[in-house]
Design an enzyme around this catalytic site. Structure first.
Site, short mmCIF file in Angstrom:
data_model
loop_
_atom_site.label_atom_id
_atom_site.label_comp_id
_atom_site.label_asym_id
_atom_site.label_seq_id
_atom_site.Cartn_x
_atom_site.Cartn_y
_atom_site.Cartn_z
N ASN A 154 119.02 -34.52 26.64
CA ASN A 154 118.92 -33.39 25.71
C ASN A 154 120.32 -32.88 25.43
OD1 ASN A 154 118.45 -31.02 24.36
ND2 ASN A 154 117.46 -29.96 26.07
N TRP A 155 120.80 -33.16 24.24
CA TRP A 155 122.19 -32.83 23.90
C TRP A 155 122.37 -31.33 23.62
CZ3 TRP A 155 124.30 -37.14 20.12
CH2 TRP A 155 124.15 -38.40 20.74
N LYS A 156 121.26 -30.62 23.42
CA LYS A 156 121.31 -29.19 23.06
C LYS A 156 122.24 -29.01 21.85
CE LYS A 156 120.10 -28.14 27.80
NZ LYS A 156 120.17 -27.25 28.94
N HIS A 203 110.95 -25.80 25.91
CA HIS A 203 112.18 -25.72 26.72
C HIS A 203 112.47 -24.24 27.02
CE1 HIS A 203 116.27 -26.05 28.11
NE2 HIS A 203 116.07 -27.35 28.24
N GLU A 210 115.07 -22.59 27.12
CA GLU A 210 116.00 -21.93 26.21
C GLU A 210 115.30 -21.47 24.93
OE1 GLU A 210 118.90 -25.07 26.26
OE2 GLU A 210 119.29 -24.63 28.38
N GLU A 221 111.41 -28.29 34.65
CA GLU A 221 112.81 -27.86 34.65
C GLU A 221 112.91 -26.45 35.23
OE1 GLU A 221 115.26 -30.16 31.50
OE2 GLU A 221 114.44 -28.38 30.57
N GLY A 232 121.87 -26.23 34.02
CA GLY A 232 123.26 -25.94 33.69
C GLY A 232 124.01 -25.18 34.78
N SER A 241 120.42 -29.93 36.23
CA SER A 241 121.62 -30.41 36.93
C SER A 241 121.45 -31.79 37.56
CB SER A 241 122.07 -29.39 37.99
OG SER A 241 122.43 -28.18 37.38
N GLY A 264 120.61 -32.71 30.72
CA GLY A 264 121.41 -31.92 29.79
C GLY A 264 122.86 -32.36 29.83
N GLY A 265 123.69 -31.62 30.55
CA GLY A 265 125.14 -31.85 30.59
C GLY A 265 125.55 -33.31 30.79
#
Ligand SMILES: O=C(CO)COP(=O)(O)O
Length: 254
Positions: free
Chosen positions: A9-11, A99, A101, A171, A177, A217, A238-239
């Protein structure tokens, strides 16, 4: 059928040029380094890059495309929204729904999430339904109840046929993150609980066959242990999905 999936997930990251470069690197590394067919790779770039990335990964059977969001509406006067049929027309196969967010910053509630899942399913796009508790809920030891409720509020309203098409991602918000991953034991016990809850809502076979991903993470250093848990079928990254080397190493962790 249950399968191993690693989804990135590149966000809201990358420009067009950087996105093209990243996906080319991932595509090449996956072709060169990942053998067998035991893992499906999904990339989830921002909307403006979906079409070009769809073309770029077309020749690679292992690579699939997801969108980060979908409108609950079919079409019409909804400025800024992107419909499921638009996503379908550029080759999108999956979409993230729920998600944390989106729930937090865009006030997306269970009702809206259900509409979004139905809109996607109506176009043959598979929702990746995200759930997970905030830190204070974990600390109060209410996390099973909280995640169970998220499933009952949205997923439970799908038909058996619709449920067959979805992927679940657990998640925990406190792990997103933050560099603070859930331990493999914490992930396993929640995934087992989710599967048990799904077997109560649907049936044991449908629950057994459900792909349940862990997100928060995850990185090349912890992916192997997480993925070796019996109820963890892969990751929503993510990251670490923004770096081709790290992402590929996670894919190779099965
Ligand atoms: O939210 C996530 C994926 O959807 C997880 O993000 P991180 O891997 O950066 O913690």
């Amino acid at each position: 059928m249950r399968k191993n999936i690693v989804a990135g997930n590149w966000k809201m990251n990358k420009t067009y040029q950087d996105a093209q470069a990243l996906v080319s690197e991932i595509d090449n590394m996956v072709k060169d380094e990942v053998s067998g067919d035991n893992v499906e790779v999904i990339v989830t770039p921002p909307f403006p890059f979906l079409h070009s990335i769809s073309k770029l990964i077309q020749g690679n059977q292992r690579m699939h495309l997801a969108a980060q969001d979908v409108s609950a509406h079919e079409s019409g006067a909804y400025t800024g929204e992107v419909s499921a049929s638009m996503l379908k027309s550029v080759g999108v196969e999956y979409v993230l729904v729920g998600h944390s967010e989106r729930r937090q910053y865009h006030n997306e509630d269970a009702d809206l999430l259900l509409k979004k899942m139905k809109a996607a399913l109506g176009q043959g796009i598979k929702p990746i339904f995200c759930c997970g508790e905030p830190l204070e809920v974990r600390e109060a030891e209410d996390h099973f109840k909280y995640v169970g409720q998220q499933l009952r509020d949205t997923v439970a309203h799908l038909s058996n046929e619709e449920f067959d098409q979805i992927v679940i991602a657990y998640e925990p918000i406190w792990a997103i993150g933050t560099g603070k991953t859930a331990s493999s034991a914490q992930a396993q016990e929640m995934h087992a609980y989710i599967r048990e809850e799904l077997s109560r809502i649907f049936d044991a076979e449908a629950a057994y066959n459900k792909t349940i991903l862990y997100g928060g993470s995850a990185n090349p250093g912890n992916a192997k242990e997480l993925f070796s848990q019996p109820d963890v079928d892969g990751g929503l990254i993510g990251g670490a999905s923004l770096k081709s080397r790290d992402f590929t190493d996670i894919i190779k962790s099965f």
